[in-house]
Write an enzyme that holds these catalytic residues in place. Structure first.
Site, PDB file in Angstrom:
ATOM      1  CB  VAL A  25      34.381 -25.126  28.751  1.00 27.91           C
ATOM      2  CG1 VAL A  25      33.991 -26.018  29.908  1.00 27.91           C
ATOM      3  CG2 VAL A  25      34.810 -23.759  29.253  1.00 27.91           C
ATOM      4  N   PRO A  26      35.723 -28.202  27.979  1.00 32.69           N
ATOM      5  CG  PRO A  26      37.134 -29.588  29.256  1.00 32.69           C
ATOM      6  CD  PRO A  26      36.847 -28.147  28.929  1.00 32.69           C
ATOM      7  CB  CYS A  27      30.647 -28.779  28.157  1.00 36.06           C
ATOM      8  SG  CYS A  27      30.915 -28.135  26.526  1.00 36.06           S
ATOM      9  CD  GLN A  28      35.017 -33.366  25.023  1.00 39.49           C
ATOM     10  OE1 GLN A  28      34.757 -32.604  24.137  1.00 39.49           O
ATOM     11  NE2 GLN A  28      36.045 -34.157  24.970  1.00 39.49           N
TER      12      GLN A  28
END
Length: 116
Positions: A60-63
């Site tokens: 997941v690209p929580c960035q």
DNA sequence: ATGCTGACAGGAG
DNA sequence: ACTCCTGCCAGCA
């Protein structure tokens, strides 16, 4: 634009991850925005908590998730905002020395109310 | 079920 | 734009 598995039968975390993965590179969204998309306009805090517990295998690209002011996560992973900024820069998102992102430029919206 | 915590959001100074 | 207090929700012990 893809269609994430944001279904009410799925767990709250899964819905959060699904939505975050639908965010394209070079763009970011706010916790409140994600929460609102899931149906919880006041669950922004829960979203942040979920992302914090997001496993590495979740891919997941929580960035691409920041606060309402484009502020980066002070406790992002092990590098904190430092690492968060690196991830954003990798996506093509410019981050200010204050660890903030210009939402008016990078904020992404999954569905624009353009019905006409 | 209850109590505490956290990567939030909004209002006021 | 920053700081302090309050409200909301999910997760964990």
């Amino acid at each position: 634009m893809l269609e994430p598995d944001i279904r009410p039968e799925s767990d709250f975390r899964e819905r959060v991850w699904a939505f975050v993965r639908s965010v394209p590179p070079g763009k970011v969204v706010t916790y409140g925005q994600v929460a609102a998309m899931l149906g919880y306009p006041f669950a922004a805090r829960a979203v942040g908590s979920v992302l914090h517990h997001t496993p590495t295998h979740a891919k997941v690209p929580c960035q691409r998730v920041v606060n309402r002011w484009g502020r980066l996560a002070p406790t992002y992973g092990d590098g904190g905002a430092e690492q968060h900024r690196m991830e954003l820069l990798a996506d093509g998102v410019e981050v200010r020395p204050d660890f903030t992102v210009d939402l008016k430029i990078y904020q992404w919206w999954p569905e624009i109310t353009s019905e006409g």
